[in-house]
Design an enzyme around this catalytic site. Structure first.
Site, PDB file in Angstrom:
ATOM      1  N   ASP A  38      48.954  -9.306  13.461  1.00 28.09           N
ATOM      2  CA  ASP A  38      48.606 -10.121  12.288  1.00 28.09           C
ATOM      3  C   ASP A  38      49.871 -10.875  11.891  1.00 28.09           C
ATOM      4  O   ASP A  38      50.955 -10.633  12.443  1.00 28.09           O
ATOM      5  CB  ASP A  38      48.129  -9.205  11.137  1.00 28.09           C
ATOM      6  CG  ASP A  38      47.716  -9.995   9.892  1.00 28.09           C
ATOM      7  OD1 ASP A  38      47.128 -11.076  10.035  1.00 28.09           O
ATOM      8  OD2 ASP A  38      47.994  -9.529   8.765  1.00 28.09           O
ATOM      9  N   SER A  39      49.733 -11.748  10.881  1.00 25.51           N
ATOM     10  CA  SER A  39      50.911 -12.449  10.356  1.00 25.51           C
ATOM     11  C   SER A  39      51.778 -11.513   9.514  1.00 25.51           C
ATOM     12  O   SER A  39      52.939 -11.818   9.257  1.00 25.51           O
ATOM     13  CB  SER A  39      50.444 -13.608   9.483  1.00 25.51           C
ATOM     14  OG  SER A  39      49.593 -13.101   8.469  1.00 25.51           O
TER      15      SER A  39
ATOM     16  N   CYS B  46      43.665 -10.433  12.641  1.00 18.68           N
ATOM     17  CA  CYS B  46      43.925 -11.557  11.732  1.00 18.68           C
ATOM     18  C   CYS B  46      42.753 -12.512  11.884  1.00 18.68           C
ATOM     19  O   CYS B  46      42.449 -12.954  12.998  1.00 18.68           O
ATOM     20  CB  CYS B  46      45.225 -12.244  12.148  1.00 18.68           C
ATOM     21  SG  CYS B  46      45.526 -13.784  11.277  1.00 18.68           S
TER      22      CYS B  46
ATOM     23  N   GLU C  14      50.598  -9.801   0.320  1.00 20.74           N
ATOM     24  CA  GLU C  14      51.762  -9.543   1.180  1.00 20.74           C
ATOM     25  C   GLU C  14      52.964  -9.138   0.322  1.00 20.74           C
ATOM     26  O   GLU C  14      53.787  -8.331   0.716  1.00 20.74           O
ATOM     27  CB  GLU C  14      52.078 -10.799   2.004  1.00 20.74           C
ATOM     28  CG  GLU C  14      53.170 -10.635   3.041  1.00 20.74           C
ATOM     29  CD  GLU C  14      52.751  -9.862   4.307  1.00 20.74           C
ATOM     30  OE1 GLU C  14      51.544  -9.695   4.540  1.00 20.74           O
ATOM     31  OE2 GLU C  14      53.654  -9.424   5.045  1.00 20.74           O
TER      32      GLU C  14
ATOM     33  N   CYS D 165      39.656 -11.831   5.494  1.00 22.99           N
ATOM     34  CA  CYS D 165      41.093 -11.849   5.777  1.00 22.99           C
ATOM     35  C   CYS D 165      41.498 -10.387   5.762  1.00 22.99           C
ATOM     36  O   CYS D 165      41.080  -9.630   4.868  1.00 22.99           O
ATOM     37  CB  CYS D 165      41.830 -12.628   4.685  1.00 22.99           C
ATOM     38  SG  CYS D 165      43.637 -12.449   4.756  1.00 22.99           S
TER      39      CYS D 165
ATOM     40  N   HIS E 120      44.072  -8.967   4.982  1.00 24.87           N
ATOM     41  CA  HIS E 120      44.836  -8.529   3.810  1.00 24.87           C
ATOM     42  C   HIS E 120      43.906  -8.052   2.674  1.00 24.87           C
ATOM     43  O   HIS E 120      44.309  -7.256   1.825  1.00 24.87           O
ATOM     44  CB  HIS E 120      45.683  -9.677   3.245  1.00 24.87           C
ATOM     45  CG  HIS E 120      46.958  -9.950   4.003  1.00 24.87           C
ATOM     46  ND1 HIS E 120      46.972 -10.483   5.264  1.00 24.87           N
ATOM     47  CD2 HIS E 120      48.261  -9.762   3.658  1.00 24.87           C
ATOM     48  CE1 HIS E 120      48.232 -10.617   5.669  1.00 24.87           C
ATOM     49  NE2 HIS E 120      49.026 -10.186   4.714  1.00 24.87           N
TER      50      HIS E 120
HETATM   51  N1  DGL Z   1      45.603 -11.476   7.490  1.00 20.78           N
HETATM   52  C1  DGL Z   1      45.363 -12.799   7.925  1.00 20.78           C
HETATM   53  C2  DGL Z   1      43.916 -13.123   8.100  1.00 20.78           C
HETATM   54  O1  DGL Z   1      43.148 -12.222   8.336  1.00 20.78           O
HETATM   55  C3  DGL Z   1      46.215 -13.931   7.564  1.00 20.78           C
HETATM   56  C4  DGL Z   1      46.832 -14.173   6.261  1.00 20.78           C
HETATM   57  C5  DGL Z   1      47.781 -15.326   6.435  1.00 20.78           C
HETATM   58  O2  DGL Z   1      48.736 -15.157   7.204  1.00 20.78           O
HETATM   59  O3  DGL Z   1      47.543 -16.400   5.857  1.00 20.78           O
HETATM   60  O4  DGL Z   1      43.531 -14.264   8.056  1.00 20.78           O
END
Ligand code: DGL
Length: 271
Positions: free
Chosen positions: A11-12, A74, A154, A186, A188
Site C-alpha cells: 500500500d502507500s 491499496c 495516515e 480505501c 485506510h
Molecule cells: N490505502 C490506499 C487505498 O486503498 C491509498 C491511500 C492513498 O495513498 O491515497 O486507496
C-alpha cells in the site's frame, strides 16, 4: 512456486495493514512481507502513470523477496495499476487486488444501492461500478471521492471531533442518500469504521459497512487453496518495509502487530 514462500502485500502507507492483519488472523502460517510506500503517500492524488510506476517498483522488490503471491492492498493501485501489474508479473505469481473480491461479495449479497467512498484516483477510474455491474447490473453504485480521509488517517488523526466532522460532512452528501451499504473503498478507512457507524446510528439510517479486509483475506485463502499453495510453516517471521520512515507509521503498525513488528526502511527508489 512453493507453499512456504511469503505473501507480499503493499500500500502507500498504513492502510494495507488492515488487509495484512486480516490475512495473518485467517492464515497464521503465512509469512508476510509488507511494503508501505510512504515516500510516495498519498497515491490517491497521483497520476495513473505515477501509480503504475510505483506499483511496478514495489512488485519488483516483492519478487526479489521470493513472494508466491502479491496482494495489492491499496484500492488506488488496484484501480489504476492492476492490469498493468498482471501483464508485468510472471504468470506463476498470484496477483490479488482489493476491488474484485468486494464486487463478488456484493454480488452474493442483497444490497442494491451501494455507496463507495474512496480516493480521487479510485473514484476517477470508475472501477467499482464497472466490476460490480459486470457481475450484477441491478446494483446501483453511488461513488464519492473523499480525499481528506486517507491523509488524516495516515497521521493517526481520528476518533476526535474534527475527524467526526469531516466524516459527517462527506457522508451527508446527497449522492450517498438512501444507500443500504457503504463500501470503505480505501484500505485506510477501516480505521475510521467506528466513526462511520456512529454517523449512521446518530442519523437513524441503517447502512451496512463493507470493510474489504476480511473479504480480501478470504479471497487470498481460496486462491492459495486452489493452487495448493497454503503454507505449512510452523513459525513465521513477517517483515514490514517502508520507503520513508515515519513515526505515525510505526505507531500504527504496532497497533496491528504489536511486538512482532520491526519496521525496516528500504528505499527502493534510490540507486
Ligand atoms: N490505502 C490506499 C487505498 O486503498 C491509498 C491511500 C492513498 O495513498 O491515497 O486507496
Amino acid at each position: 512456486m512453493t507453499k512456504n514462500q511469503p505473501i507480499g502485500i503493499f500500500d502507500s502507507g498504513i492502510g494495507g495493514l488492515t488487509v495484512a492483519k486480516a490475512i495473518s488472523d485467517l492464515l497464521p502460517n503465512e509469512q508476510l512481507i509488507y511494503f508501505g510506500d510512504t515516500a510516495h503517500f498519498p497515491f490517491g492524488d497521483k497520476s495513473e502513470e505515477a501509480v503504475k510506476s510505483y506499483a511496478e517498483g514495489i512488485a519488483t522488490f516483492l519478487l526479489q523477496q521470493n513472494c508466491k503471491a502479491i496482494v495489492v492492498a491499496c484500492n488506488t493501485a488496484s484501480a489504476l495499476a492492476e492490469s498493468y501489474l498482471s501483464a508485468f508479473l510472471p504468470k506463476d505469481v498470484l496477483l490479488i487486488d482489493v476491488i474484485q473480491p468486494v464486487a463478488a461479495f456484493l454480488n452474493s449479497s442483497t444490497f442494491r444501492r451501494v455507496g463507495v467512498i474512496a480516493t480521487k484516483g479510485t473514484i476517477g477510474a470508475n472501477v467499482y461500478p464497472q466490476k460490480i455491474n459486470a457481475l450484477n447490473p441491478d446494483i446501483d453504485v453511488l461513488s464519492l471521492a473523499t480525499p481528506l480521509l486517507a491523509p488524516m488517517i495516515e497521521e493517526a488523526f481520528f476518533n476526535n471531533s474534527i475527524s467526526q466532522s469531516v466524516i459527517n460532512q462527506y457522508l451527508s452528501q446527497d449522492v450517498l442518500k438512501n444507500i443500504d451499504a457503504l463500501v470503505l473503498g480505501c484500505t485506510h478507512y477501516p480505521l475510521i469504521e467506528t466513526e462511520v457507524q456512529q454517523y449512521y446510528q446518530q442519523s437513524g439510517q441503517v447502512v451496512a459497512i463493507v470493510n474489504s479486509a476480511k473479504v480480501v483475506a478470504l479471497a487470498v485463502q481460496n486462491q492459495l487453496l486452489q493452487l495448493s499453495l497454503l503454507s505449512t510453516n510452523k513459525t513465521v517471521n513477517h517483515h514490514f518495509y517502508v520507503s520513508d520512515y515515519t513515526d505515525s507509521f510505526e505507531k500504527s503498525t504496532k497497533v496491528f502487530f504489536g511486538n512482532q513488528l520491526k519496521l525496516e526502511k528500504q528505499n527502493i527508489w534510490e540507486g
